[in-house]
Design an enzyme around this catalytic site. Sequence first.
Site, PDB file in Angstrom:
ATOM      1  N   ASP A 131       0.837  -1.199   0.000  1.00 46.54           N
ATOM      2  CA  ASP A 131       0.000   0.000   0.000  1.00 46.54           C
ATOM      3  C   ASP A 131       0.870   1.245   0.000  1.00 46.54           C
ATOM      4  O   ASP A 131       1.937   1.271   0.624  1.00 46.54           O
ATOM      5  CB  ASP A 131      -0.922   0.013   1.227  1.00 46.54           C
ATOM      6  CG  ASP A 131      -0.167   0.138   2.542  1.00 46.54           C
ATOM      7  OD1 ASP A 131      -0.230   1.222   3.169  1.00 46.54           O
ATOM      8  OD2 ASP A 131       0.507  -0.832   2.930  1.00 46.54           O
ATOM      9  N   SER A 132       0.427   2.272  -0.722  1.00 46.86           N
ATOM     10  CA  SER A 132       1.085   3.572  -0.760  1.00 46.86           C
ATOM     11  C   SER A 132       2.537   3.429  -1.223  1.00 46.86           C
ATOM     12  O   SER A 132       2.785   2.934  -2.321  1.00 46.86           O
ATOM     13  CB  SER A 132       0.967   4.246   0.614  1.00 46.86           C
ATOM     14  OG  SER A 132       1.295   5.614   0.545  1.00 46.86           O
ATOM     15  N   ALA A 133       3.503   3.814  -0.402  1.00 47.67           N
ATOM     16  CA  ALA A 133       4.906   3.611  -0.772  1.00 47.67           C
ATOM     17  C   ALA A 133       5.191   2.141  -1.026  1.00 47.67           C
ATOM     18  O   ALA A 133       6.000   1.786  -1.901  1.00 47.67           O
ATOM     19  CB  ALA A 133       5.822   4.136   0.326  1.00 47.67           C
TER      20      ALA A 133
END
Length: 307
Positions: free
Chosen positions: A148-150
């Site tokens: 998720d995300s980074a």
Amino acid sequence: MDYNALIDEETWAFIARTLESYPEDAVELTIEGQRAVYDTMCREFHQGYPDGISATDVSANGVPVRVYSAGQPTRTVVYYHGGGFVVGGLESHDDVCAEICVQTGYRVVAVDYRLCPEFRHPVQFQDSWAATQWAASEFGDPLILAGDSAGGNLAAAVAHYSRGRLDNVLGQVLIYPGLGGDMSKGSYLDHANAPLLTVAEIQFYQTVRFDGEEPVGDATYAPLHDTDFAGLPPSVIVTADCDPLRDDGRDYRDRIQAAGGLAHWINEDGLVHGYLRARTTVTRAQDSFERISIAIEALGQGLWPYD
């Protein structure tokens, strides 16, 4: 942007609860301060483990990982956590990984890559690749990459790099990933000041990732900057509609499809960046987490339920 019209009461309550631990000006704190408030927030939302889970911390080619299992898994999910490359670790997404393990029946290997700014690009990618190679050789199972995300950035970077190097990656599931999209248009403008993630915060996280000039044309830094999207594993990208990073997911899907690959984009209406922590309190987030688990399980079985 009228977020009151887009975001429901459950999600606003999640946003308020998040801000109690992780203030809107968190990026103005020292790095140590940012990590402290992020860790506090993650503990506040921690759900514990479902029944039947075991978790063990080990070293994967020198990279700390946590291995979750339930029963006799035949697939391994390698999970890369979010946190802007600056915060997070094995504890921040501990319960998320445990639940993915139970819901899919697959082993999950959570990667504790080194963080910025003490360690800058390409260290995060190098740690992620080393841990992925370890998982492939240690268990011998086909792999699903997720994050998720980074961590979505790192999962995609590993997927790109693994072409011709690993032959057992069955798919990737990216959750509100930052993939290096064009910050001068689209969702970066429409949601520049979205709840829980702003463009200014993205810019801060970006500036601490590298020394000197920003990398150009480096898919291990920004997967959307790759020039070749052929040969990638089947990919499911899940984004939050009220998130500056939203269009990265759409654009990534389009690049893969244009290269003849399988890619599906799910954009979750009314949700905000970081909504995995809302999966037990917000109906929309709960439904999205179920879609994420189904995607991971389906890719692990070689199924493509999106035609």
